[in-house]
Design a protein around this motif. Structure first.
Motif, PDB file in Angstrom:
ATOM      1  N   MET A   1      61.312  20.219  54.926  1.00 40.70           N
ATOM      2  CA  MET A   1      62.614  20.203  55.585  1.00 40.70           C
ATOM      3  C   MET A   1      62.424  19.920  57.061  1.00 40.70           C
ATOM      4  N   LYS A   2      63.158  18.974  57.566  1.00 45.51           N
ATOM      5  CA  LYS A   2      63.101  18.591  58.970  1.00 45.51           C
ATOM      6  C   LYS A   2      63.841  19.624  59.812  1.00 45.51           C
ATOM      7  N   VAL A   3      63.204  20.137  60.858  1.00 46.45           N
ATOM      8  CA  VAL A   3      63.832  21.116  61.740  1.00 46.45           C
ATOM      9  C   VAL A   3      64.060  20.466  63.088  1.00 46.45           C
ATOM     10  N   GLU A   4      65.295  20.570  63.598  1.00 49.71           N
ATOM     11  CA  GLU A   4      65.621  19.994  64.904  1.00 49.71           C
ATOM     12  C   GLU A   4      64.940  20.799  66.001  1.00 49.71           C
ATOM     13  N   SER A   5      64.674  20.141  67.118  1.00 52.59           N
ATOM     14  CA  SER A   5      64.074  20.860  68.239  1.00 52.59           C
ATOM     15  C   SER A   5      65.072  21.805  68.888  1.00 52.59           C
ATOM     16  N   HIS A   6      66.356  21.515  68.757  1.00 58.34           N
ATOM     17  CA  HIS A   6      67.415  22.382  69.285  1.00 58.34           C
ATOM     18  C   HIS A   6      68.361  22.730  68.146  1.00 58.34           C
ATOM     19  N   PRO A   7      68.000  23.708  67.294  1.00 59.42           N
ATOM     20  CA  PRO A   7      68.859  24.021  66.147  1.00 59.42           C
ATOM     21  C   PRO A   7      70.205  24.580  66.610  1.00 59.42           C
ATOM     22  N   PRO A   8      71.246  24.330  65.811  1.00 56.16           N
ATOM     23  CA  PRO A   8      72.567  24.858  66.177  1.00 56.16           C
ATOM     24  C   PRO A   8      72.555  26.379  66.190  1.00 56.16           C
ATOM     25  N   ASP A   9      73.422  26.946  66.972  1.00 55.72           N
ATOM     26  CA  ASP A   9      73.493  28.399  67.063  1.00 55.72           C
ATOM     27  C   ASP A   9      74.178  28.937  65.809  1.00 55.72           C
ATOM     28  N   LEU A  10      73.392  29.500  64.921  1.00 60.78           N
ATOM     29  CA  LEU A  10      73.920  29.996  63.655  1.00 60.78           C
ATOM     30  C   LEU A  10      74.927  31.112  63.848  1.00 60.78           C
ATOM     31  N   THR A  11      74.738  31.935  64.865  1.00 65.56           N
ATOM     32  CA  THR A  11      75.657  33.043  65.114  1.00 65.56           C
ATOM     33  C   THR A  11      77.051  32.528  65.464  1.00 65.56           C
ATOM     34  N   ILE A  12      77.115  31.527  66.323  1.00 65.68           N
ATOM     35  CA  ILE A  12      78.404  30.955  66.718  1.00 65.68           C
ATOM     36  C   ILE A  12      79.059  30.263  65.533  1.00 65.68           C
ATOM     37  N   ALA A  13      78.271  29.489  64.779  1.00 68.23           N
ATOM     38  CA  ALA A  13      78.825  28.811  63.606  1.00 68.23           C
ATOM     39  C   ALA A  13      79.324  29.830  62.586  1.00 68.23           C
ATOM     40  N   ALA A  14      78.553  30.887  62.345  1.00 68.42           N
ATOM     41  CA  ALA A  14      78.951  31.907  61.365  1.00 68.42           C
ATOM     42  C   ALA A  14      80.251  32.585  61.792  1.00 68.42           C
ATOM     43  N   ALA A  15      80.397  32.867  63.076  1.00 71.80           N
ATOM     44  CA  ALA A  15      81.641  33.492  63.563  1.00 71.80           C
ATOM     45  C   ALA A  15      82.832  32.562  63.359  1.00 71.80           C
ATOM     46  N   GLY A  16      82.642  31.287  63.628  1.00 76.09           N
ATOM     47  CA  GLY A  16      83.716  30.331  63.430  1.00 76.09           C
ATOM     48  C   GLY A  16      84.108  30.215  61.972  1.00 76.09           C
ATOM     49  N   PHE A  17      83.113  30.116  61.094  1.00 80.48           N
ATOM     50  CA  PHE A  17      83.412  30.019  59.669  1.00 80.48           C
ATOM     51  C   PHE A  17      84.029  31.314  59.149  1.00 80.48           C
ATOM     52  N   ALA A  18      83.573  32.454  59.643  1.00 81.65           N
ATOM     53  CA  ALA A  18      84.152  33.739  59.216  1.00 81.65           C
ATOM     54  C   ALA A  18      85.622  33.817  59.604  1.00 81.65           C
ATOM     55  N   ALA A  19      85.943  33.339  60.802  1.00 85.10           N
ATOM     56  CA  ALA A  19      87.338  33.364  61.253  1.00 85.10           C
ATOM     57  C   ALA A  19      88.209  32.482  60.362  1.00 85.10           C
ATOM     58  N   LEU A  20      87.636  31.439  59.798  1.00 83.06           N
ATOM     59  CA  LEU A  20      88.388  30.534  58.935  1.00 83.06           C
ATOM     60  C   LEU A  20      88.331  30.945  57.472  1.00 83.06           C
ATOM     61  N   GLY A  21      87.672  32.080  57.202  1.00 82.25           N
ATOM     62  CA  GLY A  21      87.422  32.507  55.836  1.00 82.25           C
ATOM     63  C   GLY A  21      88.566  33.253  55.172  1.00 82.25           C
ATOM     64  N   SER A  22      89.773  32.954  55.544  1.00 86.96           N
ATOM     65  CA  SER A  22      90.944  33.590  54.949  1.00 86.96           C
ATOM     66  C   SER A  22      92.030  32.533  54.796  1.00 86.96           C
TER      67      SER A  22
END
Length: 113
Positions: free
Chosen positions: A1-22
């Motif tokens: 699996m290719k890993v980016e040198s600057h991976p996205p912030d999983l915490t920020i993405a998870a919070a955004g998806f959680a907010a949309l999870g309803s």
């Protein structure tokens, strides 16, 4: 699996998806996106979505904490507006940048880019 040198912030993405999870929060956000930058009063938002009272307040708190919407007071009214069009776009981009990353067939052949 290719890993980016600057991976996205999983915490920020998870919070955004959680907010949309309803379904109700998605309904509220969609109504605000459709209303445009002027937004809707809390009463009009409730009428448009069927989500009212403390339930609407709860959902707005979650969407505001995820920085997807804002509430401002205009006189005696509270105006709600979507503010994070780019954030919603970046949440989709977050998922799609990894599309077919480990697949043998390139994404272009699946209609993705």
């Amino acid at each position: 699996m290719k890993v980016e040198s600057h991976p996205p912030d999983l915490t920020i993405a998870a919070a955004g998806f959680a907010a949309l999870g309803s379904e109700q929060r998605l309904t509220v956000l969609l109504a605000l996106v459709r209303a445009g930058p002027a937004g809707l009063s809390i009463g009009a938002l409730g009428e448009a979505t069927g989500v009212t009272g403390s339930t609407l307040t709860h959902h707005m708190k979650i969407l505001a904490a995820a920085e997807l919407v804002e509430q401002t007071r205009q006189g005696r009214s509270i105006i709600c507006a979507a503010i994070a069009y780019n954030r919603v776009r970046s949440l989709s981009h977050f998922l799609l940048t990894e599309c077919c990353a480990d697949a043998e067939v390139p994404c272009a052949e699946h209609g993705h880019s």
